[in-house]
Scaffold this active site. Structure first.
Site, PDB file in Angstrom:
ATOM      1  N   LYS A  72      37.669  37.671  33.393  1.00  9.36           N
ATOM      2  CA  LYS A  72      37.802  36.404  34.154  1.00  9.36           C
ATOM      3  C   LYS A  72      37.804  35.193  33.236  1.00  9.36           C
ATOM      4  CE  LYS A  72      33.252  37.608  34.301  1.00  9.36           C
ATOM      5  NZ  LYS A  72      32.422  38.667  34.845  1.00  9.36           N
ATOM      6  N   GLU A  83      42.132  42.642  39.550  1.00  6.00           N
ATOM      7  CA  GLU A  83      41.238  42.677  40.724  1.00  6.00           C
ATOM      8  C   GLU A  83      39.757  42.634  40.317  1.00  6.00           C
ATOM      9  OE1 GLU A  83      42.227  43.033  44.313  1.00  6.00           O
ATOM     10  OE2 GLU A  83      40.218  42.193  44.170  1.00  6.00           O
ATOM     11  N   ASP A 102      30.341  31.503  34.698  1.00  5.97           N
ATOM     12  CA  ASP A 102      30.954  32.719  35.232  1.00  5.97           C
ATOM     13  C   ASP A 102      31.555  32.447  36.621  1.00  5.97           C
ATOM     14  OD1 ASP A 102      31.073  35.870  35.229  1.00  5.97           O
ATOM     15  OD2 ASP A 102      30.143  35.329  37.140  1.00  5.97           O
ATOM     16  N   GLY A 122      28.505  45.503  37.848  1.00  6.07           N
ATOM     17  CA  GLY A 122      28.048  46.862  37.573  1.00  6.07           C
ATOM     18  C   GLY A 122      29.212  47.721  37.113  1.00  6.07           C
ATOM     19  N   VAL A 144      37.220  39.158  39.610  1.00  9.04           N
ATOM     20  CA  VAL A 144      36.449  38.358  40.576  1.00  9.04           C
ATOM     21  C   VAL A 144      35.788  39.281  41.585  1.00  9.04           C
ATOM     22  CG1 VAL A 144      36.513  36.498  42.274  1.00  9.04           C
ATOM     23  CG2 VAL A 144      38.116  36.469  40.355  1.00  9.04           C
ATOM     24  N   ARG A 188      34.331  48.134  19.099  1.00  5.69           N
ATOM     25  CA  ARG A 188      33.915  47.412  17.899  1.00  5.69           C
ATOM     26  C   ARG A 188      33.226  48.360  16.931  1.00  5.69           C
ATOM     27  NH1 ARG A 188      30.471  42.577  19.805  1.00  5.69           N
ATOM     28  NH2 ARG A 188      29.684  44.400  20.862  1.00  5.69           N
ATOM     29  N   LYS A 190      35.629  32.362  37.998  1.00  8.25           N
ATOM     30  CA  LYS A 190      36.091  33.094  39.192  1.00  8.25           C
ATOM     31  C   LYS A 190      36.673  32.121  40.215  1.00  8.25           C
ATOM     32  CE  LYS A 190      32.709  36.735  38.397  1.00  8.25           C
ATOM     33  NZ  LYS A 190      31.315  37.144  38.604  1.00  8.25           N
ATOM     34  N   GLY A 205      33.885  41.896  41.344  1.00  7.16           N
ATOM     35  CA  GLY A 205      33.766  43.327  41.020  1.00  7.16           C
ATOM     36  C   GLY A 205      34.538  44.256  41.940  1.00  7.16           C
TER      37      GLY A 205
HETATM   38  P1  NDP Z   1      30.318  45.208  27.333  1.00  6.13           P
HETATM   39  O1  NDP Z   1      29.739  44.216  26.396  1.00  6.13           O
HETATM   40  O2  NDP Z   1      29.421  46.211  27.952  1.00  6.13           O
HETATM   41  O3  NDP Z   1      31.480  46.011  26.583  1.00  6.13           O
HETATM   42  C1  NDP Z   1      32.391  45.363  25.748  1.00  6.13           C
HETATM   43  C2  NDP Z   1      33.209  46.417  25.003  1.00  6.13           C
HETATM   44  O4  NDP Z   1      34.161  45.749  24.197  1.00  6.13           O
HETATM   45  C3  NDP Z   1      32.367  47.292  24.076  1.00  6.13           C
HETATM   46  O5  NDP Z   1      32.807  48.623  24.173  1.00  6.13           O
HETATM   47  C4  NDP Z   1      32.693  46.732  22.696  1.00  6.13           C
HETATM   48  O6  NDP Z   1      32.651  47.700  21.659  1.00  6.13           O
HETATM   49  C5  NDP Z   1      34.115  46.273  22.880  1.00  6.13           C
HETATM   50  N1  NDP Z   1      34.493  45.242  21.914  1.00  6.13           N
HETATM   51  C6  NDP Z   1      33.906  44.043  21.709  1.00  6.13           C
HETATM   52  N2  NDP Z   1      34.552  43.353  20.757  1.00  6.13           N
HETATM   53  C7  NDP Z   1      35.581  44.138  20.345  1.00  6.13           C
HETATM   54  C8  NDP Z   1      36.595  44.020  19.377  1.00  6.13           C
HETATM   55  N3  NDP Z   1      36.692  42.931  18.627  1.00  6.13           N
HETATM   56  N4  NDP Z   1      37.471  45.035  19.219  1.00  6.13           N
HETATM   57  C9  NDP Z   1      37.389  46.160  19.982  1.00  6.13           C
HETATM   58  N5  NDP Z   1      36.435  46.337  20.930  1.00  6.13           N
HETATM   59  C10 NDP Z   1      35.547  45.352  21.099  1.00  6.13           C
HETATM   60  O7  NDP Z   1      31.122  44.371  28.443  1.00  6.13           O
HETATM   61  P2  NDP Z   1      31.338  44.748  29.982  1.00  6.13           P
HETATM   62  O8  NDP Z   1      31.821  46.124  30.092  1.00  6.13           O
HETATM   63  O9  NDP Z   1      30.151  44.339  30.756  1.00  6.13           O
HETATM   64  O10 NDP Z   1      32.499  43.693  30.390  1.00  6.13           O
HETATM   65  C11 NDP Z   1      33.836  43.931  30.026  1.00  6.13           C
HETATM   66  C12 NDP Z   1      34.722  42.950  30.791  1.00  6.13           C
HETATM   67  O11 NDP Z   1      34.563  43.184  32.203  1.00  6.13           O
HETATM   68  C13 NDP Z   1      34.411  41.471  30.579  1.00  6.13           C
HETATM   69  O12 NDP Z   1      35.597  40.736  30.641  1.00  6.13           O
HETATM   70  C14 NDP Z   1      33.536  41.131  31.776  1.00  6.13           C
HETATM   71  O13 NDP Z   1      33.576  39.779  32.109  1.00  6.13           O
HETATM   72  C15 NDP Z   1      34.204  41.959  32.841  1.00  6.13           C
HETATM   73  N6  NDP Z   1      33.373  42.282  33.980  1.00  6.13           N
HETATM   74  C16 NDP Z   1      32.165  42.870  33.792  1.00  6.13           C
HETATM   75  C17 NDP Z   1      31.376  43.193  34.884  1.00  6.13           C
HETATM   76  C18 NDP Z   1      30.067  43.861  34.711  1.00  6.13           C
HETATM   77  O14 NDP Z   1      29.388  44.087  35.712  1.00  6.13           O
HETATM   78  N7  NDP Z   1      29.654  44.200  33.491  1.00  6.13           N
HETATM   79  C19 NDP Z   1      31.824  42.875  36.254  1.00  6.13           C
HETATM   80  C20 NDP Z   1      33.129  42.297  36.347  1.00  6.13           C
HETATM   81  C21 NDP Z   1      33.870  42.010  35.234  1.00  6.13           C
HETATM   82  P3  NDP Z   1      31.294  48.486  21.290  1.00  6.13           P
HETATM   83  O15 NDP Z   1      31.035  49.413  22.446  1.00  6.13           O
HETATM   84  O16 NDP Z   1      31.612  49.212  20.061  1.00  6.13           O
HETATM   85  O17 NDP Z   1      30.241  47.428  21.133  1.00  6.13           O
HETATM   86  N1  HSE Z   2      27.464  38.294  35.314  1.00  4.79           N
HETATM   87  C1  HSE Z   2      28.282  38.533  36.464  1.00  4.79           C
HETATM   88  C2  HSE Z   2      27.419  38.447  37.710  1.00  4.79           C
HETATM   89  C3  HSE Z   2      28.919  39.917  36.320  1.00  4.79           C
HETATM   90  O1  HSE Z   2      26.190  38.285  37.632  1.00  4.79           O
HETATM   91  O2  HSE Z   2      27.959  38.475  38.805  1.00  4.79           O
HETATM   92  C4  HSE Z   2      30.167  40.060  37.116  1.00  4.79           C
HETATM   93  O3  HSE Z   2      31.171  39.190  36.763  1.00  4.79           O
END
Ligand code: NDP
Ligand code: HSE
Length: 437
Positions: A103, A127, A199, A305, A130, A42, A203, A132
Site C-alpha cells: 500500500k 487487493e 498506514d 495477518g 487495503v 534479503r 489505504k 487484508g
Molecule cells: P515482512 O517484513 O514480514 O517480510 C518482508 C519480506 O521482504 C522478508 O521476506 C524480507 O526478507 C524481504 N525483503 C526485504 N527487503 C528485501 C530486499 N531488499 N530484497 C529482497 N527481499 C527483501 O513484511 P510483511 O510480510 O508483513 O509485509 C509485506 C507486504 O505486505 C508489505 O507491503 C505490507 O505493507 C503488506 N501487508 C502486510 C500485512 C500484514 O498483516 N503483515 C497486511 C496487508 C499488507 P527476509 O525474510 O530475508 O528478511
Molecule cells: N499494520 C497494519 C494494520 C497491517 O495494523 O492494520 C495491515 O496493513
C-alpha cells in the site's frame, strides 16, 4: 503459470503455504498449474520454519528474478517504496503481471505502476493492499462501476482499532493500550506507521483513487494519528453515546466555484454507538461505502495477518493468471474524473471540544462569543466541576462543547481563538464527531 515471489516474511510465507495446500484446486480454477520459480529475500539463511518449497528457488537478487523470461507473474510481498518500485516497473514494462500487497508504494506512486502496466500489457492487482482479506478493491473497481460512489468511511488499520477498542473496554490510556497491543503482537516494534495514521492514509488514498476515478496520493490525505487520544476523551465519548475510532473518510464535495471535488482524511473521531462502524472491535477492519443507487454497503473482516492477507494475494494471482491464459488484461486504471483534492479546511465536520476554564460569571458568554465570531454554531454545552472543585463554587470548571457542522478551517480558527482567551486555562482535547451523533 510461473510465479516469482518477492518477499517471504509474514505474508509471503503464507502465500507459499497456500499455493502448496491449494495447488490442485488452484490449477483447476485457473486451467493451468502454478509453479514458484523463484523467491527473493534479503537473508537466504533466515529460519522460515517448514516451508513447502525447494530451497534452491531462494535468491537475494530480486531484480534478476523479475527479469527472467520464464516468469509470468510477479508477487510482491516486501513493502516500502524502493527497491520495490524499480522491480515492479521492470516487471510490468516487460509485460509481466504483478500482484502486490504494497500500500505504501501504491499510495506514493501508484500512477507509475499503472502506466508501466499499460505500457507492458500485463495486469496490476493489489487487493491485499487495503483491509487484508476483505474483498473490497474488486467491488470498488468492478462491481460498483455502474454506480456513483459518494463516500467511503473505513476503519482500515487493525493496530489502532485494537488500541482504541482496548481503551474503550478497559479505560486504559493510550500508552497502556499500545503496550498491550505490542505484547499481543498486533503492534510492531516501531508502531509509528500505524499510530500516526500513515498506514491508514496510504489505504485511504488507494480507496479514494478507485472510488472517485481520480489519482489520489498519500500526500493528498489529511492525516492525524491516535497518540493524543486520552482516557478522558473515551469517557467523554461514552457520555455522548459514542465511541472513538481512527477513521479514513473519502468523500465527494463541491467547491465554492461549483466544481466537484474529493476530500480524503484520516483522523480519530467520535462516532455514535448506533453507527455500523462503532461495533467493529479488536483488530478487525470494516469499510462503509455509500453509493447513489446501491445505497449503503458494509465490508468487514480481518485486515491484517499472514494467512488473511495471503488469501487476498492468491485471489489476485488466480485472476491475473486466468487473464494471461485467455490472452486478455483487466480494465486499465480508471482516473478519467481527475477531481481536484479539497483542502482539509473545506471539510465539513463537527467538533467535540473540552476546555478547562475559570468558573466565574461571563466566561461561558466569552467562550460562546468566540464560536459566534467564527460562524460556528454550538449544538450542546455541558459543564462540570474542574480540578476537583465543586461545580458553581470552585475556581475551575470543565466545559464540553459539541458544535454543529461547520468548515474545518472555521472550527480550527475557533480553537486557536479559544486558546487566546485568558479565562480558558487550557483546551484539553479536540476531536471531530462523525456519523450523525
Ligand atoms: P515482512 O517484513 O514480514 O517480510 C518482508 C519480506 O521482504 C522478508 O521476506 C524480507 O526478507 C524481504 N525483503 C526485504 N527487503 C528485501 C530486499 N531488499 N530484497 C529482497 N527481499 C527483501 O513484511 P510483511 O510480510 O508483513 O509485509 C509485506 C507486504 O505486505 C508489505 O507491503 C505490507 O505493507 C503488506 N501487508 C502486510 C500485512 C500484514 O498483516 N503483515 C497486511 C496487508 C499488507 P527476509 O525474510 O530475508 O528478511
Ligand atoms: N499494520 C497494519 C494494520 C497491517 O495494523 O492494520 C495491515 O496493513
Amino acid at each position: 503459470m510461473r510465479l516469482a515471489l518477492l518477499g517471504c516474511g509474514t505474508v509471503g510465507s503464507e502465500v507459499v503455504r497456500l499455493l502448496h495446500t491449494q495447488s490442485a484446486d488452484l490449477a483447476a480454477r485457473i486451467g493451468a498449474p502454478l509453479e514458484i520459480v523463484g523467491i527473493a529475500v534479503r537473508r537466504i539463511g533466515r529460519d522460515r520454519g517448514e516451508l513447502p518449497v525447494d530451497p534452491a528457488v531462494f535468491t537475494t537478487d530480486a531484480l534478476d528474478l523479475v527479469k527472467r523470461d520464464d516468469v509470468d507473474v510477479v508477487i510482491e510481498c516486501v513493502g516500502g517504496i524502493e527497491p520495490a518500485r524499480g522491480w515492479l516497473v521492470e516487471a510490468l514494462r516487460a509485460g509481466k503481471s504483478v500482484v502486490t500487497a504494497n500500500k505504501a508504494l501504491l499510495a506514493e506512486d501508484g500512477g507509475t505502476l499503472h502506466d508501466a502496466a499499460a505500457e507492458g500489457g500485463g495486469d496490476l492487482y493489489y487487493e491485499a493492499a487495503v483491509a487484508g482479506a476483505i474483498p473490497l478493491l474488486r467491488p470498488l473497481r468492478e462491481s460498483l462501476h455502474g454506480d456513483r460512489i459518494t463516500r467511503v468511511t473505513g476503519i482500515v488499520n487493525g493496530t489502532t482499532n485494537f488500541i482504541l477498542s482496548a481503551m474503550d473496554a478497559t479505560g486504559a490510556g493510550f500508552a497502556e493500550a499500545l503496550e498491550e497491543a505490542t505484547d499481543l503482537g498486533y503492534a510492531e516494534a516501531d508502531p509509528t506507521a500505524d499510530v500516526e495514521g500513515f498506514d491508514a492514509a496510504a489505504k485511504a488514498a488507494i480507496l479514494a483513487s478507485l472510488a472517485f476515478h481520480t489519482r489520489v496520493g498519500a500526500a493528498d490525505v489529511h492525516r492525524e494519528g491516535i497518540t493524543e487520544v486520552t482516557a478522558a476523551d473515551v469517557i467523554s465519548a461514552k457520555a455522548m453515546g459514542c465511541t472513538i475510532k481512527l477513521l479514513c473518510i473519502a468523500a465527494r464535495g463541491v467547491a465554492a466555484d461549483g466544481r466537484e471535488t474529493v476530500g480524503v482524511r484520516v483522523h480519530p473521531a467520535m462516532i455514535p454507538l448506533t453507527h455500523p462502524l462503532a461495533s467493529v472491535g479488536d483488530a478487525f477492519n470494516a469499510v462503509f461505502v455509500e453509493a447513489e443507487a446501491a445505497g449503503q454497503l458494509m465490508f468487514y473482516g480481518r485486515g491484517a495477518g499472514g494467512a488473511p492477507t495471503a488469501s487476498a494475494v492468491l485471489g489476485d494471482v488466480v485472476a491475473v493468471s486466468r487473464n494471461r491464459l485467455a490472452g486478455v488484461r483487466a480494465a486499465s486504471e480508471s482516473a478519467y474524473a481527475d477531481l481536484p483534492v479539497r483542502p482539509m479546511g473545506e471539510a465539513l465536520t463537527r467538533y467535540h471540544i473540552s476546555l478547562d476554564v475559570t468558573d466565574r460569571p461571563g466566561v461561558l458568554a466569552a467562550v460562546a462569543g468566540v464560536f459566534a465570531r467564527h460562524d460556528v454554531s454550538i449544538a450542546t454545552v455541558r459543564q462540570g466541576s474542574g480540578g476537583g472543585g465543586v461545580a458553581g463554587r470552585g475556581e475551575d470548571a470543565d466545559l464540553v462543547i459539541v458544535t454543529h457542522v461547520a468548515p474545518d478551517a472555521a472550527l480550527a480558527a475557533t480553537v486557536r481563538a479559544l486558546r487566546g482567551l485568558d479565562t480558558v486555562r487550557s483546551v484539553a482535547s479536540v476531536l471531530r464527531v462523525e456519523g450523525g451523533a
